[in-house]
Design an enzyme around this catalytic site. Structure first.
Site, short mmCIF file in Angstrom:
data_model
loop_
_atom_site.label_atom_id
_atom_site.label_comp_id
_atom_site.label_asym_id
_atom_site.label_seq_id
_atom_site.Cartn_x
_atom_site.Cartn_y
_atom_site.Cartn_z
N GLU A 40 0.87 -1.17 0.05
CA GLU A 40 -0.01 0.09 -0.07
C GLU A 40 1.00 1.29 0.01
OE1 GLU A 40 -3.22 -0.37 2.71
OE2 GLU A 40 -3.52 1.74 2.73
N CYS B 138 -7.93 -1.14 4.70
CA CYS B 138 -7.84 -2.33 5.79
C CYS B 138 -9.11 -2.49 6.32
CB CYS B 138 -6.89 -1.85 6.77
SG CYS B 138 -5.32 -1.38 6.17
N CYS C 184 -9.11 -0.45 15.82
CA CYS C 184 -9.50 -1.68 15.69
C CYS C 184 -9.88 -2.41 17.06
CB CYS C 184 -8.54 -2.79 15.05
SG CYS C 184 -8.31 -2.36 13.26
#
Lengths: 391, 118, 221
Positions: free
Chosen positions: A138, A167, A378
């Site tokens: 990326e 992601c 996350c």
């Protein structure tokens, strides 16, 4: 079939335990939860991005996610013909301990590897390896997009700036559902989970000399949207399902408990070779701004040819929903010209709309934009342990 | 026939008790509201703690940059771009990149054809 | 005292008191009914009020009446409220004696003589205190669920719901007991008319049930 349920109904369901308190409608980033105060709520599947924020914030535990444990993971572990490999996301290791009485943020990475081996997984790897792979891919894509924008010949195939991260499957689905015109801006790199799936059934099979058809790829994620992602039809580049099943941090804790494993007294173990090594850059993927910081560490060194003295980019850290920073990178390929790279970090899909509107209107000054659906990244995902002790 | 009625007004003791009861009600409400707001302020502390956990772990790692991961170097050398360290190589592009939205059906078609050739 | 016949009437509950009592009672019935409907998912109850969402709206605005009614009354009749609070929070030896015999309401407790009582007997005093505490709890847990439902944390909201539910259950039981004694029990059902209708009660009954208070009234005559 479970996969058809996943694709048609999504991951998140409101059960009959709903007390119609209306708390979740303000949590939901996409206004997918329908129902007024006093009315049992339901989810409009078309709008739901499976992020699970409503689930971890429901005062009554009335929202469930589809489980793949019984139907897929347990079956695969019992099947002697299956070579079951497992990956764990960075955010899992600092939250799993909470289910075993540890404070939030306690690192139980090594015990987690040990527990997974005890549960019968043939090889224990780490999503952090493919997080590093995501950065190289990326990050390189970002560099090429910048070259394309600067008119350097040979990079015309690469998409426009700014580049969004890819992601977060909840964010990707949100963009697909609501802003199809922004899709060329999203990095074509797969998420670390899907990269691991593809690598485990190609490179790993080759290295270990295992038939790819017998490999069963499981992932442990802090996320409910990853369950949806693994069943998306396009993720079969290896010729099989790249990732076969996903379980959440909560479900792993449940499996460890029901297997009668005394988690905290396990010996520390390491991940297996080939696709198990990780770096600090991959570890911080679990926090908001982490992907950005990891990408900057690599992009800076690759572009400038210099070694970073101080690897921390503190400017991208924090908890504010929308943050921005400018990093000046001397570019060797352009004769040492200093390129100011403008980056933006969004945590919480409900704050992303103005950023996207700017990009679509051509007003955006950013080069790279990280979007994570869950507030804080996350580590606060829909699959993480639910906090009931903090009020 | 006589009608008995209560005397209006109140004694000092009654006034104090009446105001006391009101004050207690107001204080209880205030304390409860404070608990509510404090609780709300503390309700996401665990997010900071988990984030701090990750940054601490990052600092403890020997290698802190993705491209220095020895197994990343190895996978490019052995598999994705044999013999060199070429990111976004053809194989990497095939295995590690995807498409979105309306491009997906054609992408699936392409993947199927690729498999037939291989 | 029982020998001598006392003629006349006592104004036990003023017009404003009775209005407040009526308002509070009606709000309570609506709140209780809709609340029970929500908790046990009884579709019939919600449908009376036009579906769950509307029932919830009715519940919330009845809650406003339930809150504003007594507050207005207290502000307008602070002296009455003060005397009431004073009465229900002062327990004398007679009150404890009354509690020991349960005021003669319980059939198997033998009584010779019920001790003389003030305007409210010891049982009513306890009810009064519990109702005030219950109202405060149910009001302060009720409004956050409505006005702050998207602001507070989920765990706090869960606490509000639980406290609200259990307080409501206890209040409903208390009010049912109150209704039985004040409207059905032969010994005390005369009280019903005084609170629900004109506010008056026979002086003779007052002399028997609330001897201390009646003596005070006679003194001020």
């Amino acid at each position: 079939m479970l996969s058809s349920i996943v694709l048609s109904n999504g991951i998140i369901q409101v059960t009959d335990k709903c007390k119609a308190c209306d708390h979740c409608t303000s949590i939901c980033p996409t206004h997918a939860i329908k129902g007024r105060l006093g009315e049992k709520h339901h989810i409009e599947i078309r709008k739901c991005i499976n992020c699970g924020q409503c689930l971890i914030n429901c005062p009554f535990g009335a929202i469930n996610d589809v489980s793949m444990v019984d139907e897929r993971i347990i079956k695969a572990l019992k099947d002697p013909n299956k070579f079951v490999v497992v990956q764990e996301a960075p955010a899992v290791r600092v939250a799993l301990g909470e289910e075993f009485g540890q404070a939030p943020g306690t690192n139980v990475k090594h015990k987690m590897y040990a527990a997974l081996r005890k549960l019968g997984f043939d090889k224990v790897y780490d999503t952090e390896f493919t997080a590093d792979l995501t950065i190289t891919e990326e990050g390189t894509e970002l560099i090429y997009r910048v070259f394309n924008a600067l008119g350097v010949p040979g990079y015309e195939d690469f998409g426009p700036l700014p580049q969004f991260t890819s992601c977060c499957p909840a964010w990707v689905k949100y963009a697909e559902d609501k802003y199809p015109h922004v899709l060329p801006h999203i990095s074509t790199a797969k998420s670390p989970q899907q990269m691991f799936g593809a690598i485990s059934k190609t490179y790993l099979a080759e290295k270990l000399g295992v038939d790819p058809s017998s490999i069963y790829s499981v992932s442990v994620m802090p996320c409910t949207a990853k369950k949806y992602e693994c069943d998306r039809p396009e993720f079969m580049v290896s010729g099989f399902r790249d990732v076969d099943a996903v379980m959440t941090t909560r479900e792993l804790a449940q499996m460890i408990k029901s297997a009668g494993i005394d988690f905290m007294s396990l010996e520390d173990e390491q991940a297996d070779r080939f696709i198990g090594a990780s770096t600090g850059a991959a570890t911080i993927f679990g926090a908001t701004g982490g992907v950005m910081e990891a990408a900057l560490r690599t992009a800076y060194e690759v572009l400038s040819g210099e070694t970073l003295g101080k690897v921390e980019f503190k400017a991208v850290r924090g908890r504010k929903p929308v943050r921005e920073a400018t990093v000046e990178i001397p570019v060797k390929a352009l004769g040492g010209k200093v390129l100011p790279v403008n980056v933006c970090i969004v945590t919480g899909t409900k704050y992303v709309d103005p950023v996207i509107e700017d990009v679509l209107a051509g007003r955006s000054k950013y080069h790279f934009i990280e979007v994570m659906n869950c507030p804080g990244g996350c580590i606060n995902g829909g699959g993480q342990p639910i906090r009931r002790d903090t009020y | 026939m006589s009608i008995f009625t209560e005397k209006v007004g109140m004694t000092r003791r009654q006034f104090l008790k009446g105001s006391g009861m009101l004050a207690v009600a107001v204080i209880v409400t205030g304390v409860f509201a404070k608990i509510g707001f404090d609780a709300f302020a503390a309700s996401d502390e665990y997010i900071d703690q988990r984030i701090a956990g990750l940054y601490t772990l990052d600092e403890q790692m020997a290698i802190r940059k993705s491209h220095e991961n020895p197994e990343i170097i190895q996978i490019y050398q052995d598999f994705l771009s044999p013999g060199e360290q070429k990111y976004l190589s053809e194989k990497a592009h095939h295995l590690l990149h995807t498409k979105y939205g309306k491009d997906i059906p054609a992408f699936i078609e392409e993947l199927n054809q690729h498999r037939d050739v291989a | 005292m029982s020998e001598e016949v006392i003629k006349g009437k006592v104004l036990k509950h003023d017009t404003q008191t009775r209005t407040m009592h009526w308002l509070h009672l009606l709000a309570f019935i609506i709140l209780g009914l809709t609340g029970i409907g929500f908790y046990w998912d009884i579709a019939g109850i919600a449908n009376i009020f036009g579906g769950p969402a509307n029932a919830s709206l009715v519940h919330r605005w009845a809650g406003v009446v339930f809150t504003v009614g007594p507050i207005l009354y207290i502000l307008l009749n602070f002296d009455r409220f003060s005397r009431f609070v004073d009465t229900i929070t002062s327990f004398s030896r007679d009150d404890f004696a009354w509690l020991k015999t349960m005021g003669g309401y319980v059939p198997f407790i033998k009584i010779e003589e019920v001790p003389p009582q003030e305007k409210y007997n010891a049982g009513q005093k306890i009810l009064g205190i519990l109702i005030i505490i219950g109202c405060i709890l149910i009001i302060i847990t009720g409004f956050p669920m409505w006005l702050w439902c998207d602001v507070v944390s989920s765990a706090f909201l869960a606490i509000c719901y639980n406290v609200h539910f259990w307080t409501a259950i206890i209040m409903i039981l208390l009010v049912l007991g109150h209704f039985f004694l004040a409207a059905i029990h032969p010994k005390s059902r005369v009280e019903f008319a005084s609170m629900m209708l004109d506010g008056y009660i026979d002086a003779e009954i007052t002399a028997e049930h609330n001897a201390k208070w009646f003596a005070e009234l006679q003194k001020t005559e």
